[in-house]
Design an enzyme around this catalytic site. Structure first.
Site, mmCIF file in Angstrom:
data_model
loop_
_atom_site.group_PDB
_atom_site.id
_atom_site.type_symbol
_atom_site.label_atom_id
_atom_site.label_comp_id
_atom_site.label_asym_id
_atom_site.label_seq_id
_atom_site.Cartn_x
_atom_site.Cartn_y
_atom_site.Cartn_z
ATOM 1 N N TRP A 61 0.865 -1.125 0.028
ATOM 2 C CA TRP A 61 0.036 0.166 0.106
ATOM 3 C C TRP A 61 0.815 1.220 -0.034
ATOM 4 O O TRP A 61 0.759 2.179 -0.988
ATOM 5 C CB TRP A 61 -0.885 0.040 1.329
ATOM 6 C CG TRP A 61 -1.752 1.114 1.367
ATOM 7 C CD1 TRP A 61 -1.895 2.169 0.729
ATOM 8 C CD2 TRP A 61 -2.793 1.307 2.684
ATOM 9 N NE1 TRP A 61 -3.013 3.051 1.103
ATOM 10 C CE2 TRP A 61 -3.430 2.383 2.367
ATOM 11 C CE3 TRP A 61 -2.898 0.659 3.696
ATOM 12 C CZ2 TRP A 61 -4.533 3.005 3.306
ATOM 13 C CZ3 TRP A 61 -3.946 1.227 4.713
ATOM 14 C CH2 TRP A 61 -4.540 2.138 4.545
ATOM 15 N N ASP A 64 1.329 -8.359 -1.832
ATOM 16 C CA ASP A 64 0.032 -8.102 -1.827
ATOM 17 C C ASP A 64 -0.137 -6.308 -2.214
ATOM 18 O O ASP A 64 0.457 -5.599 -1.561
ATOM 19 C CB ASP A 64 -1.008 -8.294 -0.597
ATOM 20 C CG ASP A 64 -2.308 -7.771 -0.578
ATOM 21 O OD1 ASP A 64 -3.047 -8.537 -1.350
ATOM 22 O OD2 ASP A 64 -2.794 -6.625 0.158
ATOM 23 N N TYR A 96 -3.395 1.414 -5.239
ATOM 24 C CA TYR A 96 -2.431 2.048 -4.636
ATOM 25 C C TYR A 96 -1.476 2.905 -5.347
ATOM 26 O O TYR A 96 -0.522 2.222 -6.194
ATOM 27 C CB TYR A 96 -1.449 0.879 -3.936
ATOM 28 C CG TYR A 96 -2.209 -0.023 -3.072
ATOM 29 C CD1 TYR A 96 -3.429 0.487 -2.147
ATOM 30 C CD2 TYR A 96 -1.653 -1.076 -2.707
ATOM 31 C CE1 TYR A 96 -4.174 -0.507 -1.514
ATOM 32 C CE2 TYR A 96 -2.259 -2.220 -1.776
ATOM 33 C CZ TYR A 96 -3.466 -1.595 -1.114
ATOM 34 O OH TYR A 96 -4.082 -2.488 -0.073
ATOM 35 N N GLN A 116 -9.808 -10.517 2.979
ATOM 36 C CA GLN A 116 -8.657 -9.689 3.833
ATOM 37 C C GLN A 116 -9.283 -8.398 4.525
ATOM 38 O O GLN A 116 -9.815 -7.557 3.867
ATOM 39 C CB GLN A 116 -7.868 -9.134 2.713
ATOM 40 C CG GLN A 116 -6.570 -8.395 3.177
ATOM 41 C CD GLN A 116 -5.529 -7.850 2.019
ATOM 42 O OE1 GLN A 116 -4.801 -7.226 2.371
ATOM 43 N NE2 GLN A 116 -5.804 -8.293 0.975
ATOM 44 N N TYR A 124 -5.034 -7.036 6.679
ATOM 45 C CA TYR A 124 -3.999 -5.775 6.286
ATOM 46 C C TYR A 124 -3.830 -5.138 7.613
ATOM 47 O O TYR A 124 -4.607 -4.981 8.351
ATOM 48 C CB TYR A 124 -4.566 -4.966 5.007
ATOM 49 C CG TYR A 124 -5.982 -4.204 5.479
ATOM 50 C CD1 TYR A 124 -5.777 -3.002 5.856
ATOM 51 C CD2 TYR A 124 -6.869 -4.949 4.994
ATOM 52 C CE1 TYR A 124 -7.127 -2.343 5.800
ATOM 53 C CE2 TYR A 124 -8.368 -4.219 5.267
ATOM 54 C CZ TYR A 124 -8.100 -2.735 5.502
ATOM 55 O OH TYR A 124 -9.430 -2.038 5.573
ATOM 56 N N ARG A 151 -2.624 9.215 7.269
ATOM 57 C CA ARG A 151 -2.649 9.005 8.650
ATOM 58 C C ARG A 151 -2.772 10.216 9.499
ATOM 59 O O ARG A 151 -3.435 10.303 10.641
ATOM 60 C CB ARG A 151 -1.402 8.252 9.093
ATOM 61 C CG ARG A 151 -1.469 6.823 8.506
ATOM 62 C CD ARG A 151 0.107 5.963 8.703
ATOM 63 N NE ARG A 151 0.944 6.857 8.209
ATOM 64 C CZ ARG A 151 2.223 6.405 8.434
ATOM 65 N NH1 ARG A 151 2.658 5.495 9.308
ATOM 66 N NH2 ARG A 151 3.555 7.387 7.865
#
Length: 262
Positions: free
Chosen positions: A21, A56, A61, A181, A209, A235
């Protein structure tokens, strides 16, 4: 390294995989800020050196950039090729804003784009990234298309991500679900209530994840660092990285440190 069978597939995967990611870089809605592609490639190679055997990623992304970086890393890797997992169902506009689309024609465009970017003939695990919102018949249209892609040999196995038990059941009524997931860590344990037990009962593999809570559980995050996260890092505006949750999350890390270290 130990390996475990993923759900109903023939994939024998290591307990730890490489999540791609963050390496998508900046310029889109859920970016982690700017990244060095060379550092990302080095990190992938280090993971493979240590025995990790799956990567993954997802089309969204970095708006395709993560898949490009994964392809570069694999081209420069001389060892056995790891399994490559990717996802579909999140489309973007020219401003990097993301929306959920599970129409058959859209998924078919996405798989061709992912195969081209990843420079692969077949994707080992293809996943629906998010269910439609609001919940709609697009779930059935999308999952039926995924099953068609598997029959056509473009993907080996198909799974879902971020689905509820009800949504997994809807998909499973049409075609087998290899994997689920979900978000899962010591901070976010919600899936322990019903999703993980259901998957265990039904033989559906679970690959989670953000098991390190997007950096919160690494021991490297501090309140000062959280306050300085760049604005193009998702974030920086997420409640987990803001008060009052931030202090509680960092306190958990200290408790873990005390419990693990002598």
């Amino acid at each position: 390294m130990q390996k475990r069978q993923l759900g109903n597939s023939d994939l024998q995967i290591t307990p730890v995989g490489y999540g791609a990611w963050a390496i998508g870089g900046s310029g889109w809605q859920f970016a982690w800020g700017s990244q060095s592609d060379n550092d990302s490639i080095a990190a992938i190679h280090r993971a493979l050196d240590l025995g990790v055997n799956w990567i993954d990623t997802a089309a969204v992304y970095g708006l395709g950039h993560s898949e490009d970086v994964v392809a570069r890393a694999l081209k420069e890797w001389s060892g056995p090729r790891p399994y490559v997992f990717t996802k579909c169902g999140l489309r973007w506009d020219d401003k990097g804003q993301v929306s959920k689309v599970l129409r058959a024609d859209s998924i078919r465009r996405e798989v061709e784009d992912s195969l081209r970017r990843l420079k692969l003939d077949v994707i080992d695990l293809y996943q629906i990234h998010w269910p439609p919102d609001p919940d709609s018949p697009e779930l059935e249209e999308g999952w039926s298309t995924m099953a068609d892609l598997r029959r056509e040999g473009k993907v080996r196995w198909i799974g879902v991500s971020n689905f509820s038990v009800k949504q997994i059941r809807r998909a499973k009524a049409l075609a087998p679900v290899t994997s689920m997931q979900p978000l899962y860590s010591l901070i976010h344990r919600e899936v322990e209530e019903d999703i993980v037990p259901y998957c265990l009962r039904e033989g559906i593999g679970v690959i989670v994840y953000s098991p390190m809570a997007s950096g919160l559980l690494t021991g490297a995050m501090t309140s000062e660092r959280a306050a300085k996260l760049p604005k193009d890092d998702w974030r920086s505006s997420h409640p987990d990285f803001q008060e009052p949750r931030l202090s509680r999350n960092l306190e958990l890390v200290e408790k873990l440190r005390d419990a693990i270290l002598p």
